[in-house]
Design an enzyme around this catalytic site. Structure first.
Site, mmCIF file in Angstrom:
data_model
loop_
_atom_site.group_PDB
_atom_site.id
_atom_site.type_symbol
_atom_site.label_atom_id
_atom_site.label_comp_id
_atom_site.label_asym_id
_atom_site.label_seq_id
_atom_site.Cartn_x
_atom_site.Cartn_y
_atom_site.Cartn_z
ATOM 1 N N CYS A 47 0.830 -1.204 0.000
ATOM 2 C CA CYS A 47 0.000 0.000 0.000
ATOM 3 C C CYS A 47 0.863 1.252 0.000
ATOM 4 O O CYS A 47 0.538 2.254 -0.640
ATOM 5 C CB CYS A 47 -0.968 0.001 1.177
ATOM 6 S SG CYS A 47 -0.172 -0.181 2.772
ATOM 7 N N HIS A 102 -1.635 1.351 7.338
ATOM 8 C CA HIS A 102 -2.054 1.324 5.956
ATOM 9 C C HIS A 102 -1.849 2.712 5.376
ATOM 10 O O HIS A 102 -2.057 3.716 6.068
ATOM 11 C CB HIS A 102 -3.534 0.928 5.898
ATOM 12 C CG HIS A 102 -4.135 1.022 4.539
ATOM 13 N ND1 HIS A 102 -3.908 0.088 3.563
ATOM 14 C CD2 HIS A 102 -4.937 1.954 3.982
ATOM 15 C CE1 HIS A 102 -4.560 0.438 2.466
ATOM 16 N NE2 HIS A 102 -5.196 1.569 2.701
#
Lengths: 377, 1082
Positions: A67, A322
């Site tokens: 990510c 994330h």
């Protein structure tokens, strides 16, 4: 929410995108096969300059905790100043070299994103390529660090000197460090350049800085080096207190600001500072910095008008988190949010949500801010 | 609505685009139409991914469904063509895509997207068209955004669920294949078939892994967006909390929670749904997991993030809906008295609960008390916990409503009883702030937490007299603090910026009497506080607001006194803007200086707590204007007599003069009765059949001034006795009842009758309508005043009976003017004795008769078609005046042949009837206001009283209604200007006709006044008449004006306040006090 609209945006250009990109791709193919005359090269550039985002915003599949990489790639590839350079790279001769060439792999990825009809593509080849350079998959990266790594890899692997220079210009911030002895007032200056402005979000006494402007001011604020931090003065021949200051010399087209939200204090314990820190959409450095924090002529300073281009936001804690990227399309002037393969159109309100929140430690907080120089009026 | 249906309802231009879209496409529209719902429900985009087995499955399902359609009975013969087309389409599709169903999936996915795009464009245009038309109430931008985002959130959530189900299918398929084909135990590496199977398995796993990552990315996205939405809701909630705080100060703001509750509930529901989805993802991981399973790393992260968001949302969603307040002090919440009941209510805006779980709500007082010495401690006496039963209030949401709470102070056992003074804290009781905290043990969907919310700080008092200063503290706190936990606020109270304070003060007035403070009011207050014009930076300190005060009381005490006064007595007047209120003396002079004499304004006293006063202006003939004010009225006085009544009845006694009401025009220029008429209290309605033992009385207020000691006003209560009931004409009360309206007939001239409802004409003897009420204190009757008679004209004399003699019931006939009017002087002198006599009988008198005279030559009375009846009385020259009640009638006489005394009588009974007689040169006929019955003859030539013909009078009333009801002089010499424009309305030709002959008739006789014959009239008059008009003898009729009982202007028992009357006497039952202006008799 918003996903639908994001996709619809994409679909709007569906038909058109195919033909033009294909054409452009064909050009690139030519490009790869043989060295083109310069004129041809320019022409291709102009085509690609506007061709970006023809296919809408495309997601990147997560290929193993990628990510962070995905977010940075989106920031690179949505920046048409960057892609303008990328598209002019020299293509390595043999296949093995091609596989190991980061800029080339990025270009391929860009092409795939541009021409595919799918909502997301997989950056697996690029990821493999990077792993050669010890940027491994399935490892959590710090976005600021990965950005530096990536940028350096690209820089190093570009063969054309002009492109290297252009890329340098596009991202490099020039500052002048001043070190003045408080005793004899001898001063040493040193020019240095940096890729990001690493801004502290707390001041020296661990108080929260209220806004991005405050952070910038604090960053350029002269600091006294006393006690253990004293430096050796050649004039005085001994360690003396120094005044250390930094002056801004030059700001690039693409300015990357790194908010130091990960706090390394207290030895091993790293924690994330998720407090509220607003940043503006429009940033005028002349209004933020004082006269003697700058070392630039008026022409340079006049260009210090920036608008926000992208935010790389982090959610979660230091150990697991994330990244996602909010990017304002340069052609459409609309904000998109890229969560790996999910892309959706968002509004400034969503971007504002990355200001941080003292009660929500797991929410998204802005980590990298990428500002783009405004076009001169 | 299904997409295809929406597409079909598009405008033609867009439909054309749809046709084009399907023109060259392998999917015929007929198939799209036939399987619309099914097609839209599938995830074609996913199926279009390479390596997906999903595409094949979908493709075959589609073919199967088409086959079903073909065979279904629904398609009869008439759909032969359709059947044919479907069959063909099926064949074509099968031929084209059998080998590559992914392409088909991709095609359908693109088609659907394109449809959506067209749909969006078409709908946007439709909305643009609709928006130009007036639409539903405009919602704020933010509200629209929230609604839109909530809808998007739900759509995205559904999409995520769909993706999840697909993932489940994938996993099941993989799981099955894995279990069947993967046999790790045996060494089958040599088996190429097995290798192939393992490879296929590996591919399946890749797909599964990608789908997992995709679902996770979707949830990340969803969470990111819900954070924004959550942020919006928090902002709205913050705005609501601010509004609530202001509402506690009395601000008129909307504090309803309904919309917020809906939003919070929707978002909460969505987030809980997401939480369940995440848990289901965790379950999937339990079944199948592999190295670097993304679910392993990311699900906990997502769940953590989601839980944090949910908990934060829940915590904020628990709010105090109703701040603690005592039931009888709703407009001033947050002040509680020990041992008194109060209530408070908290609400959880997320209306989600588990029916099987009992949630307990508790309240605590001062959970974290400040560590201050002497801080009082309290216990909540009543039950402090409550179980929130599921289903308790499905409609009303989750509410913890604590009513009937009471507090009791905890006595420190060690310090004992008398030591309170010693343990007194640094803060006075009314500055000590306390909090109530609500807690709720919440559990839902496996999420358990304790929610907590606190009220705004409140003050606890033990005695009502602390209420005012406690409220001041509440005001100060809520005005200046935005931290509800700041219990130590009053240890260093900040000063209040004037603009903020001004706003808050205005709210106080608004909440008490529905009208805030105007700019002028605030300016006056600011000048009072700061001594100068306020600047936006002016601030007021707490002690200056609530403690110090030059006049012995603080600014707040003063203001609160006024608030109390308004609340109890002056609400309506304040609301309607009749009270100027905050006017400094300087300003007051400035305002009144340019106004005419008698202009007054009402303002609040600055020197007395809770006082209101009237100031009026007088313009003496020479010298600067003088401003007079009455000693302020306070609650004590207003309790017995309302301010409008005081103003109406207010009398100023001046030595040597008839008392007068100096309050004539409300600033800037509204006639008093016009302004206050609607507020005058109603006269008591008496029971007519009941013999009254006592007369009613009413209070009026007067001030007296001494001639020498100019304007020393002093106020006294004067009881004016007056039988109010008797003033009402009651049909049944004939003889005995006193028809207030009956104008006793006057020999001299006129009589007026005023029948009340039934048309009966009651006449009474003994009680004549006379003027001057003022009784009570004999002193009020000025000896000089009754002298009505003007001897100026020689021989003629008139009688004037006013006050003196006649009032006595028994004291009839004292007045007798012989034919020689010369006697007149006698009555003029009323000695003290007379006034004494007056007293007892005064109650009987009806105060409303007034006689006005018209001066001789100039009888300005005109009756003209157009502008009627101005009546000017010029002082000095009036000849006479007169009047009488039945009783004296006999005695009163006008000397025959007397000169031309131009007698004019004007009766103003009960406000409505006037009658004038003007003998002499011009027969003036004056019709006063609408409702009266009047009549009026004048004697001219004959030397007799001219009687009005029955016919005439009969007519009169009818006309009367048409006359503009402007009214009347109160007895002063000058008619107010209104009267001057009294006009006959065009519709009243009758009147004109009527008057015309009258005038003509009278004309000749001008100059001579004749005797008025009383005798003739009297008997009949006195006879009670039962049957109404018919019963009247002609003679009677001749001299009286009978009012039509149906005349709308007559006072009817049920409508005492006649709305049609725009000017004075709006309430028919209000009798203006009549006085004869002293000037008239000079």
């Amino acid at each position: 929410m918003g996903q639908r609209s994001g996709r619809q945006e994409r679909s709007k250009k569906l038909e058109l995108a195919v033909s033009e990109t294909m054409k452009a791709e064909a050009e690139v193919q030519n490009n790869k096969e043989a060295e083109e005359p310069k004129a041809e090269d320019q022409r291709v550039t102009s085509v690609f300059g506007v061709a970006d985002l023809k296919n809408g915003a495309i997601g990147l599949y997560n290929v193993g905790q990628s990510c962070c990489l995905n977010s940075l790639l989106q920031v690179f590839l949505m920046n048409r100043y960057f892609t303008g350079i990328l598209r002019r790279i020299t293509v390595p001769q043999c296949a093995a070299q091609q596989r190991r060439n980061v800029p080339y792999q990025m270009l391929l990825l860009l092409e795939e994103m541009q021409c595919g009809k799918r909502k997301a593509v997989s950056p697996i080849d690029l990821a493999c390529c990077l792993s050669v350079y010890r940027v491994k998959m399935f490892v959590q990266y710090d976005a600021a660090q990965l950005f530096l790594t990536l940028w350096n890899l690209i820089m190093r692997q570009m063969k054309k000197a002009e492109l290297v220079a252009e890329l340098g210009n596009l991202y490099t911030i020039c500052v002048q460090e001043h070190l003045a002895c408080q005793k004899c007032s001898s001063e040493t200056k040193r020019n240095s350049s940096m890729l990001t402005l690493p801004l502290p979000v707390l001041d020296s006494s661990s108080h929260v800085l209220k806004t991005l402007e405050n952070c910038l001011q604090y960053f350029f604020h002269p600091e006294e080096l006393t006690g253990r931090n004293m430096c050796f003065c050649e004039q005085c021949g001994r360690k003396t207190p120094f005044l250390q200051s930094m002056k801004l010399v030059h700001l690039p087209q693409t300015l990357t600001i790194h908010l130091k939200r990960f706090c390394y204090e207290k030895s091993s314990y790293i924690h994330k500072l998720s407090h509220y820190l607003p940043f503006p959409q429009d940033l005028d450095f002349n209004a933020v910095l004082t006269e003697n924090q700058c070392q630039a002529d008026d022409k340079e300073k006049a260009a210090w008008q920036y608008e926000l281009f992208a935010v790389v936001a982090h959610s979660g804690s230091t150990s697991c988190g994330h990244y996602c990227a909010y990017i304002r399309s340069l052609t459409e002037c609309k904000w998109y949010c890229f969560n790996d393969s999910e892309v959706c159109q968002v509004s400034w309100d969503d971007v504002k949500c990355t200001y941080g929140h003292s009660n929500l430690h797991w929410g998204e907080t802005a980590y990298l801010l990428i500002y783009m120089k405004k076009r001169p009026q | 609505m299904a997409q295809w249906q929406e597409v079909q309802s598009l405008a033609n231009a867009y439909l054309e685009q749809v046709h084009q879209l399907y023109a060259g496409v392998a999917l015929p529209m007929v198939v799209r139409q036939c399987l619309a719902t099914w097609i839209e429900d599938q995830n074609w985009r996913q199926a279009a991914e390479p390596l997906s087995s999903h595409a094949r499955m979908l493709f075959h399902s589609l073919l199967a469904l088409l086959g079903e359609q073909l065979g279904s009975p629904g398609l009869g013969d008439e759909d032969f063509m359709l059947k044919h087309n479907l069959r063909k389409a099926r064949r074509d599709l099968q031929a084209e895509f059998e080998e590559c169903p992914e392409r088909f999936a991709n095609l359908v996915a693109n088609l659907l997207q394109e449809e959506q795009r067209i749909l969006r464009l078409g709908q946007a245009e439709g909305q643009a068209g609709a928006a130009s038309a007036p639409s539903a109430p405009p919602e704020s931008d933010r509200e629209q955004q929230i609604q839109r985002r909530l809808a998007e959130f739900h759509t995205a959530l559904q999409e995520a669920e769909r993706a999840f189900r697909y993932l489940e299918d994938l996993q099941d398929a993989f799981d099955f294949c894995f279990k069947v084909h993967y046999l790790p135990g045996e060494d089958r590496t040599s088996d190429p078939q097995y290798a192939q199977q393992v490879q296929a398995l590996q591919a399946k796993l890749q797909i599964l892994d990608r789908q997992r990552r995709e679902v996770l990315a979707q949830m990340q996205q969803l969470l990111g967006r819900s954070e924004t939405l959550q942020d919006f809701l928090q902002q709205e909630l913050g705005a609501w909390q601010e509004r609530q705080q202001r509402a506690c100060l009395g601000a008129p703001v909307d504090t309803r929670l309904h919309r917020l509750e809906t939003w919070f509930t929707e978002l909460g529901q969505g987030l809980f749904q997401l939480l369940q989805l995440l848990r289901a993802l965790g379950d999937l991981r339990q079944k199948v997991t592999y190295e670097r399973d993304p679910l392993k790393a990311e699900t906990p992260l997502l769940e953590q993030r989601l839980r944090e968001l949910l908990i934060y949302l829940l915590k904020r969603a628990f709010v105090v809906e109703q701040q603690p307040s005592m039931p009888n002090a709703c407009k001033r919440p947050l002040v509680l008295r020990t041992a008194s009941k109060f209530s408070a209510r908290a609400r959880l805006l997320i209306r989600l609960y588990d029916r099987n779980h009992h949630m307990e709500a508790k309240i605590h007082i001062d959970r974290n008390p400040p560590k201050t010495k002497g801080f009082r401690k309290f216990n909540i006496l009543t039950s402090s916990s409550k179980t929130l039963l599921a289903g308790d209030s499905p409609q009303d949401g989750l509410v913890c409503d604590f009513q009937y709470l009471t507090l009791k102070e905890q006595k420190d056992s060690r310090s004992g009883k008398g030591s309170k003074g010693a343990s007194e804290g640094p803060l006075v009781v009314t500055e000590e702030l306390h909090l109530i905290t609500f807690t709720l043990a919440y559990a839902y969907c496996g999420l358990e937490l304790e929610l907590e919310t606190s009220t705004l700080p409140f003050v606890i008092i033990s005695n009502n007299n602390q209420f005012s200063s406690a409220w001041a503290s509440i005001l100060w706190f809520n005005m200046l603090s935005c931290n509800p936990k700041e219990l130590q606020f009053f240890s260093t109270p900040p000063p209040a910026p004037w603009p903020r304070l001004a706003e808050v003060l205005s709210w106080q007035f608004e909440s008490v009497a529905e009208r805030g403070l105007s700019r002028e009011h605030l300016l006056m207050l600011a000048e009072k506080l700061f001594g100068s014009k306020p600047s936006p930076e002016s601030t007021l300190t707490w002690p200056k607001f609530s403690k110090d005060g030059a006049s012995g009381f603080s600014f707040w005490a003063w203001l609160d006194g006024i608030l109390g006064l308004l609340q109890e007595h002056l609400k309506q007047l304040w609301k309607d803007g009749l009270i100027l209120g905050f006017v400094s003396r300087k300003q007051e002079k400035k305002l009144l200086k340019g106004k005419r004499t008698g202009t007054f304004l009402i303002r609040f006293s600055e020197s007395i707590l809770g006082g209101v006063t009237c100031t009026w202006v007088e313009h003496p003939e020479n010298g600067p204007p003088a401003f007079r004010a009455v000693v302020p009225y306070t609650t004590a006085e207003l309790a017995s007599l309302a301010l409008p009544d005081i103003i109406r009845d207010y009398q100023l006694l001046v030595e040597e003069n008839i008392p007068e009401n100096p309050l004539r025009f409300l600033y800037p220029d509204i006639a008093r009765d016009e302004a206050f008429g609607p507020y005058y209290s109603q006269r008591q309605e008496g029971n007519p059949t009941e013999q009254k033992k006592y007369l009613n009385r009413r209070l009026i207020r007067v001030s007296s001034r001494q001639a020498n000691e100019l304007w020393q006003t002093e106020e006294e209560l004067v009881a004016a006795t007056e039988n109010l009931e008797t003033l009402q004409l009651q049909p049944s009360g004939l003889g005995t009842q006193q028809p207030g309206s009956v104008a006793p007939l006057q020999p001299g001239g006129s009589g007026m009758v005023h029948p009340k409802g039934s048309g009966t004409l009651p006449v009474t003897s003994g009680k004549l309508g006379m003027l001057q009420v003022m009784a009570g204190s004999p002193g009020t009757l000025q000896p000089g005043s009754p002298a009505v008679l003007q001897p100026s004209s020689p021989g003629t004399l008139q009688v004037m009976a006013t006050s003196p003699g006649m009032p006595r019931p028994g004291g009839s006939g004292t007045l007798q003017p012989g034919s020689q009017g010369l006697e007149a002087p006698r009555p003029l002198q009323v000695g003290p004795g007379v006034s004494e006599m007056l007293q007892p009988g005064i109650g009987d008198l009806e105060p409303q008769l007034v006689l006005q005279l018209v001066p001789e030559g100039q009888g300005p009375l005109q009756v003209g078609p157009g502008g009627v009846g101005t009546l000017h009385v010029l002082p000095g020259e009036l000849g006479v005046l007169q009047h009488v009640g039945p009783e004296e009638q006999g005695t009163q006489q006008v000397g025959p042949g007397a000169v031309e005394p131009q007698l004019v009588l004007q009766l103003v009974p009960e406000g409505q009837g006037t009658l004038q007689v003007g003998p002499g040169d011009l027969a003036t006929l004056h019709v006063l206001p609408g409702e009266l019955g009047m009549l009026q003859p004048v004697a001219g030539d004959t030397g007799m009283l001219q009687q009005v013909e029955a016919g005439d009078t009969g007519l009169l009333p009818a006309v009367a209604g048409a006359v503009e009801p402007r009214l009347v002089p109160k007895g002063q010499g000058m008619l107010p200007p209104e009267l001057r424009d009294l006009e006959l309305l065009p519709e009243s030709p009758d009147m004109q006709e009527l008057l015309q002959p009258l005038v003509e008739e009278l004309e000749p006789g001008s100059g001579t006044l004749e005797t008025l014959e009383v005798a003739e009239l009297m008997p009949d008059m006195l006879e009670p008449v039962d049957g109404g008009l018919e019963g009247l003898g002609p003679e009677l009729a001749g001299s009286t004006a009978l009012l039509d009982p149906c005349d709308p202007f007559l006072p009817q028992p049920e409508d005492t306040a006649l709305p049609t009357v725009s000017s004075l006497f709006t309430a028919a039952a209000d009798f203006p006090l009549l006085h004869i202006d002293a000037n008239d008799f000079q």
